[in-house]
Design a protein around this motif. Structure first.
Motif, PDB file in Angstrom:
ATOM      1  N   LEU A  96       1.014 -28.922 -44.962  1.00  0.00           N
ATOM      2  CA  LEU A  96       0.767 -27.507 -45.243  1.00  0.00           C
ATOM      3  C   LEU A  96       1.999 -26.884 -45.885  1.00  0.00           C
ATOM      4  CD1 LEU A  96      -0.945 -26.423 -41.894  1.00  0.00           C
ATOM      5  CD2 LEU A  96      -2.058 -27.028 -44.047  1.00  0.00           C
ATOM      6  N   GLY A 355      -2.308 -23.328 -35.909  1.00  0.00           N
ATOM      7  CA  GLY A 355      -2.200 -23.226 -37.356  1.00  0.00           C
ATOM      8  C   GLY A 355      -1.613 -21.926 -37.838  1.00  0.00           C
ATOM      9  N   VAL A 374      -5.357 -24.473 -47.067  1.00  0.00           N
ATOM     10  CA  VAL A 374      -6.095 -25.373 -46.179  1.00  0.00           C
ATOM     11  C   VAL A 374      -7.011 -26.317 -46.939  1.00  0.00           C
ATOM     12  CG1 VAL A 374      -6.011 -23.839 -44.195  1.00  0.00           C
ATOM     13  CG2 VAL A 374      -7.896 -23.619 -45.817  1.00  0.00           C
ATOM     14  N   SER A 375      -7.276 -26.022 -48.222  1.00  0.00           N
ATOM     15  CA  SER A 375      -8.202 -26.867 -48.960  1.00  0.00           C
ATOM     16  C   SER A 375      -8.012 -26.683 -50.454  1.00  0.00           C
ATOM     17  CB  SER A 375      -9.649 -26.520 -48.584  1.00  0.00           C
ATOM     18  OG  SER A 375     -10.567 -27.199 -49.418  1.00  0.00           O
ATOM     19  N   CYS A 385     -10.197 -16.100 -45.139  1.00  0.00           N
ATOM     20  CA  CYS A 385      -9.575 -16.873 -46.217  1.00  0.00           C
ATOM     21  C   CYS A 385      -9.646 -16.130 -47.544  1.00  0.00           C
ATOM     22  CB  CYS A 385     -10.254 -18.229 -46.359  1.00  0.00           C
ATOM     23  SG  CYS A 385     -10.006 -19.333 -44.954  1.00  0.00           S
ATOM     24  N   CYS A 393      -6.911 -20.467 -48.918  1.00  0.00           N
ATOM     25  CA  CYS A 393      -5.779 -20.221 -48.021  1.00  0.00           C
ATOM     26  C   CYS A 393      -6.232 -19.342 -46.864  1.00  0.00           C
ATOM     27  CB  CYS A 393      -4.638 -19.511 -48.761  1.00  0.00           C
ATOM     28  SG  CYS A 393      -3.936 -20.461 -50.128  1.00  0.00           S
ATOM     29  N   ARG A 394      -5.804 -19.706 -45.662  1.00  0.00           N
ATOM     30  CA  ARG A 394      -6.067 -18.843 -44.522  1.00  0.00           C
ATOM     31  C   ARG A 394      -5.025 -17.734 -44.502  1.00  0.00           C
ATOM     32  NH1 ARG A 394      -9.805 -19.378 -41.109  1.00  0.00           N
ATOM     33  NH2 ARG A 394     -10.162 -21.545 -41.737  1.00  0.00           N
TER      34      ARG A 394
END
Length: 404
Positions: A96, A355, A374-375, A385, A393-394
Motif C-alpha cells: 500500500l 487498514g 486498494v485496487s 472510496c 482509493c479508500r
C-alpha cells in the motif's frame, strides 16, 4: 535489485518539472518574443517570463473572443504520471502507498485574489475594500513603497486581508535588484503597516534576475511565500510555468540543489476586462483546468484598475462566483502557505490492522484527508472510496475541520 525493480523512464521528469516551473535557466538577458508579435517579452526589462519553457504556438489555446492563453499544466501532469506509476508498481507487489490529499476535506481546489498597490492612492484601496465586502471575499494586498495611509492599512487588516510586499526593482522608478534594497523595502512595510510579519512578496512588473537570489532574500527577511512567477504580457497569460500548484523552488548546484524555504504561488492573469488587456472569457477555462488539477487559481487585480473600470470590478465578481459554483475555497496567499506547510509536516507512519492510516506530526492540519490505494480497477467504488490517480482509493478524514 534484490526483491525490488529498477524503473527507467526515457524522460527526465524532475528536470522537466523544474525547467517548467522555474524557467529553462537563470535570467541574465531578455527572452525571445513570439514571432507573431503576440508575446513581446524582449523589452529590455528582466522578468520571470524571460525564461519560459512553454511553446508560444503549440501550448496556447484561444477563447471564443480571441484571447490566447497557456492552457496546459505540464509540470502537474508529469508529477501525476510519476505518482501514478509509483502507486501501480506498489500495488503490483501487494503493498500500500497511502498519500495525503492536496486540500482539506470538502475542498477540490483553491481560488486566490491578490492586488498590487502601484499608484498607492487611498481611494483605490477604498474601492477595492468595498468590492471585496460586496462579494464577501478576503484577498492578498502586495504593497509598493510608499504605500497607503495608516488608516487604510487598519481597514485592510480589520477585514482579514493579507498585507504583503510588492518589491520594486524597476530602475526607471528608482528601484534596484539588490539584497539591501529588498531588506529596506521589507522593513519599510513592517513599519508603515504596523505588522511584525510579512507573509508573502510579489515583485513589481514581475522583475526577476538570476536563479535563486529572490528566494534567498525572502528567507533572510522571514517571508515564507512568493507570487512573482506569472505573466507580464497580454499574450502569455495562463499556465505559463506549467503548474497551478504551490511548490518550493530548488536552488542551483552552487547551493547544493537545496529547496528554498519559500513557497511559490504563481498567478494566472492580471486585471481581467481591462480595456488594454484581456477579457473575462478566460475565467471559466482557468477555473476548470485548476479544479481538474486540484490546484490554485490565482488572479491578480490592481486596486487602481478596480477603482477606474467597472468591467474589471465585474471580472472580480465573475471570478468569485465561478469559484464558488465549482466548490473552490477562497483563501488568501498566506492561508495557502500555512496549509501547505502544515500538510508537508505530516508523515504517514503506516496503516493499522483495520487498514486505517497512522499519521505523525506535531500538529495535524484540520480535515486532513488520506487516500489508501486498494485496487487498480477503477470501474467501481463504494461510498468510502474515490478514484485518485486512476486507482480506487479508500478515503480517510483524520480530523474534522472546524469552520467556527
Amino acid at each position: 535489485m534484490g526483491r525490488g525493480t529498477f524503473e527507467r523512464w526515457s524522460i527526465d521528469i524532475v528536470g522537466s518539472i523544474v525547467a517548467l516551473q522555474q524557467g529553462s535557466g537563470p535570467v541574465y538577458d531578455d527572452g525571445a518574443s513570439a514571432p507573431d508579435g503576440s508575446i513581446p517579452v524582449q523589452d529590455g526589462l528582466l522578468k520571470a517570463d524571460d525564461r519560459c519553457a512553454m511553446d508560444w504556438e503549440y501550448d496556447r489555446l484561444t477563447t471564443a473572443t480571441g484571447m490566447k492563453y497557456y492552457a496546459y499544466p505540464y509540470a502537474d501532469w508529469w508529477r501525476t504520471e510519476l505518482i501514478r506509476h509509483l502507486i501501480s508498481i506498489t500495488l503490483s507487489k501487494g503493498k500500500l502507498l497511502p498519500f495525503l490529499s492536496f486540500w482539506p476535506a470538502g475542498i477540490p481546489a483553491v481560488a486566490v485574489i491578490s492586488h498590487d498597490s502601484d499608484i498607492n492612492k487611498d481611494e483605490h484601496a477604498a474601492a477595492t475594500l468595498q468590492l471585496l465586502r460586496e462579494v464577501d471575499a478576503r484577498s492578498t494586498w502586495c504593497m509598493l513603497e510608499p504605500g497607503y495611509s495608516s488608516a487604510t492599512y487598519d481597514e485592510v487588516k480589520a477585514d482579514g486581508h493579507d498585507l504583503c510586499l510588492h518589491y520594486n526593482a524597476l530602475d526607471m522608478e528608482g528601484g534596484k535588484w539588490d539584497e539591501e534594497a529588498f531588506r529596506n523595502q521589507s522593513k519599510w512595510l513592517r513599519d508603515a503597516a504596523g505588522i511584525d510579519r510579512i507573509s508573502s512578496n510579489k515583485n513589481h512588473y514581475t522583475r526577476f534576475e538570476g536563479w535563486g537570489e529572490l528566494y534567498r532574500w525572502c528567507e533572510q527577511n522571514g517571508i515564507e511565500s512568493d507570487q512573482t512567477r506569472g505573466p507580464s504580457k497580454k499574450g502569455n497569460i495562463g499556465l505559463i510555468f506549467g503548474t497551478c500548484h504551490p511548490y518550493f523552488p530548488v536552488s542551483d548546484f552552487m547551493e547544493g540543489n537545496r529547496s528554498y524555504d519559500v513557497l511559490e504561488i504563481g498567478f494566472l492573469s492580471q486585471d481581467l476586462n481591462h480595456p488594454e488587456l484581456y477579457d473575462s472569457s478566460l475565467v471559466d477555462p482557468f477555473l476548470n483546468i485548476v479544479r481538474e488539477s486540484e490546484g490554485v487559481a490565482h488572479f491578480l487585480f490592481h486596486q487602481v484598475h478596480i477603482y477606474n473600470f467597472e468591467p474589471v470590478r465585474q471580472a472580480v465578481r465573475e471570478v468569485v462566483a465561478g469559484a464558488r459554483q465549482r466548490g473552490f475555497a477562497l483563501w488568501t496567499v498566506d492561508e495557502v502557505n500555512q496549509w501547505e506547510r502544515a500538510r508537508r509536516s505530516v508523515s504517514i507512519a503506516g496503516v493499522d490492522e483495520s487498514g486505517r492510516p497512522v499519521l505523525e506530526g506535531e500538529e495535524l492540519p484540520q480535515a486532513t484527508v488520506v487516500y489508501v490505494p486498494v485496487s487498480a480497477d477503477s470501474s467501481a467504488t463504494d461510498g468510502d472510496c474515490e478514484i485518485k490517480f486512476g486507482f480506487v482509493c479508500r478515503k480517510y478524514t483524520i480530523c474534522e475541520r472546524n469552520d467556527g
